[in-house]
Design a protein around this motif. Structure first.
Motif, PDB file in Angstrom:
ATOM      1  N   VAL B  61       2.556  21.839 -36.269  1.00 38.63           N
ATOM      2  CA  VAL B  61       2.448  22.802 -37.371  1.00 38.63           C
ATOM      3  C   VAL B  61       3.613  22.644 -38.347  1.00 38.63           C
ATOM      4  O   VAL B  61       3.436  22.687 -39.566  1.00 38.63           O
ATOM      5  N   GLN B  62       4.819  22.478 -37.823  1.00 36.38           N
ATOM      6  CA  GLN B  62       5.998  22.278 -38.666  1.00 36.38           C
ATOM      7  C   GLN B  62       6.960  21.319 -37.981  1.00 36.38           C
ATOM      8  O   GLN B  62       7.143  21.384 -36.761  1.00 36.38           O
ATOM      9  N   SER B  93      -6.257  16.268 -41.127  1.00 32.07           N
ATOM     10  CA  SER B  93      -6.478  16.517 -42.556  1.00 32.07           C
ATOM     11  C   SER B  93      -6.131  17.966 -42.904  1.00 32.07           C
ATOM     12  O   SER B  93      -5.978  18.313 -44.067  1.00 32.07           O
ATOM     13  N   VAL B  94      -6.003  18.810 -41.882  1.00 29.17           N
ATOM     14  CA  VAL B  94      -5.685  20.221 -42.122  1.00 29.17           C
ATOM     15  C   VAL B  94      -4.203  20.378 -42.469  1.00 29.17           C
ATOM     16  O   VAL B  94      -3.835  21.057 -43.420  1.00 29.17           O
ATOM     17  N   VAL B  95      -3.340  19.730 -41.691  1.00 29.47           N
ATOM     18  CA  VAL B  95      -1.902  19.819 -41.935  1.00 29.47           C
ATOM     19  C   VAL B  95      -1.521  18.617 -42.806  1.00 29.47           C
ATOM     20  O   VAL B  95      -1.089  17.588 -42.318  1.00 29.47           O
ATOM     21  N   GLY B  96      -1.714  18.789 -44.099  1.00 23.09           N
ATOM     22  CA  GLY B  96      -1.628  17.650 -45.010  1.00 23.09           C
ATOM     23  C   GLY B  96      -0.266  16.989 -45.096  1.00 23.09           C
ATOM     24  O   GLY B  96      -0.170  15.778 -45.314  1.00 23.09           O
ATOM     25  N   TRP B  97       0.809  17.745 -44.896  1.00 26.39           N
ATOM     26  CA  TRP B  97       2.143  17.156 -45.071  1.00 26.39           C
ATOM     27  C   TRP B  97       2.431  16.119 -43.994  1.00 26.39           C
ATOM     28  O   TRP B  97       3.208  15.190 -44.220  1.00 26.39           O
ATOM     29  N   ARG B 100       1.224  12.767 -45.213  1.00 26.47           N
ATOM     30  CA  ARG B 100       2.117  12.222 -46.247  1.00 26.47           C
ATOM     31  C   ARG B 100       3.411  11.693 -45.622  1.00 26.47           C
ATOM     32  O   ARG B 100       3.848  10.587 -45.900  1.00 26.47           O
ATOM     33  N   TYR B 213     -10.372  32.418 -47.225  1.00 21.44           N
ATOM     34  CA  TYR B 213     -11.094  31.241 -46.755  1.00 21.44           C
ATOM     35  C   TYR B 213     -10.093  30.112 -46.523  1.00 21.44           C
ATOM     36  O   TYR B 213      -9.268  29.835 -47.401  1.00 21.44           O
ATOM     37  N   THR B 214     -10.175  29.492 -45.373  1.00 25.56           N
ATOM     38  CA  THR B 214      -9.208  28.436 -45.086  1.00 25.56           C
ATOM     39  C   THR B 214      -9.872  27.238 -44.426  1.00 25.56           C
ATOM     40  O   THR B 214     -10.770  27.380 -43.590  1.00 25.56           O
ATOM     41  N   TYR B 215      -9.425  26.072 -44.847  1.00 31.50           N
ATOM     42  CA  TYR B 215      -9.905  24.815 -44.277  1.00 31.50           C
ATOM     43  C   TYR B 215      -9.191  24.592 -42.950  1.00 31.50           C
ATOM     44  O   TYR B 215      -7.959  24.662 -42.889  1.00 31.50           O
ATOM     45  N   LEU B 222      -4.405  26.388 -37.237  1.00 28.83           N
ATOM     46  CA  LEU B 222      -3.034  26.725 -37.625  1.00 28.83           C
ATOM     47  C   LEU B 222      -2.729  28.204 -37.383  1.00 28.83           C
ATOM     48  O   LEU B 222      -1.578  28.602 -37.423  1.00 28.83           O
ATOM     49  N   LEU B 223      -3.768  29.002 -37.179  1.00 30.90           N
ATOM     50  CA  LEU B 223      -3.562  30.447 -37.018  1.00 30.90           C
ATOM     51  C   LEU B 223      -2.745  30.727 -35.753  1.00 30.90           C
ATOM     52  O   LEU B 223      -2.932  30.084 -34.729  1.00 30.90           O
TER      53      LEU B 223
END
Lengths: 172, 392
Positions: B61-62, B93-97, B100, B213-215, B222-223
């Motif tokens: 998540v982080q 694809s949910v945790v985009g960072w 990257r 609304y969340t992807y 992530l919740l």
């Protein structure tokens, strides 16, 4: 003044949230960085298109900034963190006291984010250093979060980092 | 400021059988000393594997720069020391960072590749993501809502609660819930960006601004833990190849004392008169077809067992039958026609069925439509509703 020399018109950023804390208190616990970034991210993201993922992205970026202030700040004075919004961009203004030699470091680190070879510099630092320099943290924000970073004049011993994060576009 | 419980605990694990090193949760150390144990675990994992090491960061998540550099350093050094090992970093694809950040490693060492985890956990999703299916999904919700609006309060739905609708699809269920029950907070999650875009448009059209609304991936959300009084997941466990994993996530985000509400079908119990035998044959085949694609559309009556195995208590199960007599029989017929298109037109073809089979398969749907529209006919679609309370 010649037209070409005029400063670009500054967009109007609306204030969202502002937090102030005694620097000594902030520096008393490393976890304040994580807690503040998570807390603020959640508050400011609630009305973004995808609040959960926006908060996740924003928290990542803000945490790095708070960690920079934690490592480079001095205990006398206050730390202030304000978040503003204009369109798809959030602006973070982070003000904290630091020693004069740190000011020069921050100035150079911020200007490095605008260099053409910023990505090369970033990759070099990943492949060579065991631990990241604070310099690299700014490059990370510029490269991975599309952040635009600058320093704003503030009365010594404080320093103000202004970081624009266009995360709505990145997330959605 | 109370921030207790905001952060998801960090965990590092290595599974030697799958050669997978997994990082999950939140990791923001002040120095690498705090994650020395995890760094050692990664080094040991590299020593043990042959060929390829998967580094799974889907549930990360982080991660701050301190941790990223420390883990990256180990992998980059290993690329030099062990050129025969490949590293596959699996991001979400949910945790985009993460995509990257970890993606840069491939620019430094080609031995490191990045795979963005996609919808492979949802083998059935591609069949229903087609936007042409959206109007049918809306009709289905309209038909089931006539029943669920009276059923929901028996399963814990009431005003003022915080709720999450997981696998929300086009989000029409939460719009109806919001109008009828006024929860204080609604989070609606789905793994289809097309469905979510549609959901946001519909909500905006109704002037509804307070549904989040969340992807997201229902099996890797992530919740945070223990957030919601009511967690709904409708018609989704049955099209998920790991319903127990999905249910574990629903349990995790539900507050102690809150309830998880699931609805599922038993397709072989779809019925109609006249031509009941043709209809029954086709729906028995529907169940087999879904099973071929690792989906269990017979799950409905198994809900009680799934909820019990997941640790829920005070389990309530009931069923209802959507029929051609509920409202507009043409709505019922339209839904069956859409099923025929997807099941016989796409899925059966993909399975490689013969034209003779497909012809007979289609006939059952057409007979079901005939039953729905027949002046003396009766057509039914049974649904099982179940909920369980998370222990306090």
């Amino acid at each position: 003044m010649d037209v070409a020399e005029k400063a670009p018109v500054e967009a109007t950023f609306e204030p969202l949230v502002q937090i102030e804390m005694e620097m000594e208190t902030f520096l008393s616990n490393w976890h304040h960085c994580d807690q503040l970034s998570t807390f603020i991210a959640r508050i400011i993201s609630h009305n973004r298109t995808d609040p959960v993922r926006h908060a996740n992205f924003f928290s990542s970026a803000l945490n790095e900034l708070l960690e920079v202030s934690f490592r480079g700040g001095s205990p006398d004075g206050q730390i202030g963190c304000a978040v503003y919004r204009h369109g798809r961009t959030e602006r973070v203004k982070l003000t904290f006291p630091c020693l004069s030699r740190q000011r020069q470091f921050f100035s150079e680190a911020v200007s490095n984010t605008r260099r053409e070879d910023a990505l090369t510099h970033y990759l070099d630092s990943i492949s060579t250093g065991l631990t990241p320099s604070r310099d690299v943290v700014f490059l990370d924000l510029a490269i991975n979060f599309d952040a635009q970073i600058r320093l704003e004049n503030s009365a010594p011993p404080s320093i103000t980092l202004v970081v624009d994060l266009p995360l709505e576009g990145v997330v959605s | 400021m109370s921030t207790a419980g905001l952060s998801i605990p960090f965990k590092a694990e290595f599974d030697v059988n799958s050669q997978e090193f997994s990082l999950s949760g939140v990791v923001r150390p002040r120095s690498i000393d705090e994650i020395a144990v995890n760094i050692s675990m990664l080094k040991e994992a590299i020593d043990q594997v042959r060929g390829v090491l998967y580094i799974n960061v889907k549930r990360l998540v982080q991660m701050n720069n301190t941790a990223f550099h420390a883990f990256a350093r180990v992998v980059l050094d290993a690329c030099q020391a062990k050129p025969d090992i490949r590293f596959v970093i699996v991001t979400s694809s949910v945790v985009g960072w993460t995509t990257r950040m970890f993606g840069h490693l491939n620019k430094i060492e080609p031995q490191i590749t990045i795979e963005v985890y996609d919808s492979k956990f949802y083998p059935g999703q591609s069949f229903v993501e087609n936007t042409s299916f959206i109007s049918i999904l809306r009709t289905q919700t309209k038909m089931t809502w006539r029943h669920e609006r009276t059923i929901l309060p028996r399963h814990g739905m009431r005003s003022g609660i915080t709720m999450a609708d997981i696998c929300c699809g086009i989000g029409d269920f939460v719009v109806l819930v919001q109008k009828e029950f006024q929860p204080a907070r609604i989070v609606a999650l789905d793994h289809s960006k097309a469905s979510l875009a549609y959901a946001r448009d519909v909500a905006a059209g109704f002037g509804i601004t307070d549904i989040e609304y969340t992807y997201g991936d229902a099996s890797e959300m992530l919740l945070e833990d223990n957030q919601f009084d009511f967690v709904s997941c409708r018609h989704s466990l049955q099209i998920f190849n790991r319903p127990d994993a999905l249910l574990a996530e629903l349990y995790r985000i539900c507050k102690p004392g809150g309830r998880v509400y699931i609805t599922n079908e038993k397709n072989s119990h779809c019925l109609g008169e006249p031509r009941s035998q043709s209809i029954q044959w086709t729906y028995n085949e529907v169940a087999k077809l879904f099973s071929h694609f690792e989906m269990d559309v017979e799950l409905g009556p198994k809900s009680r067992r799934y909820l019990a195995d997941a640790g829920f208590e005070d389990i309530v199960v009931e069923s209802f039958m959507v029929t051609n007599l509920d409202g507009d029989a043409q709505d019922f017929a339209d839904v069956i026609a859409a099923w025929e298109n997807v099941y016989a037109g796409e899925m059966s073809v993909k399975r490689g069925d013969s034209s003779e089979f497909i012809q007979r398969f289609r006939q059952g749907f057409q007979d079901h439509i005939l039953a729905a529209l027949h002046p003396k006919g009766y057509a039914g679609w049974p649904i099982w509703v179940a909920s369980g309370r998370k222990p306090r």
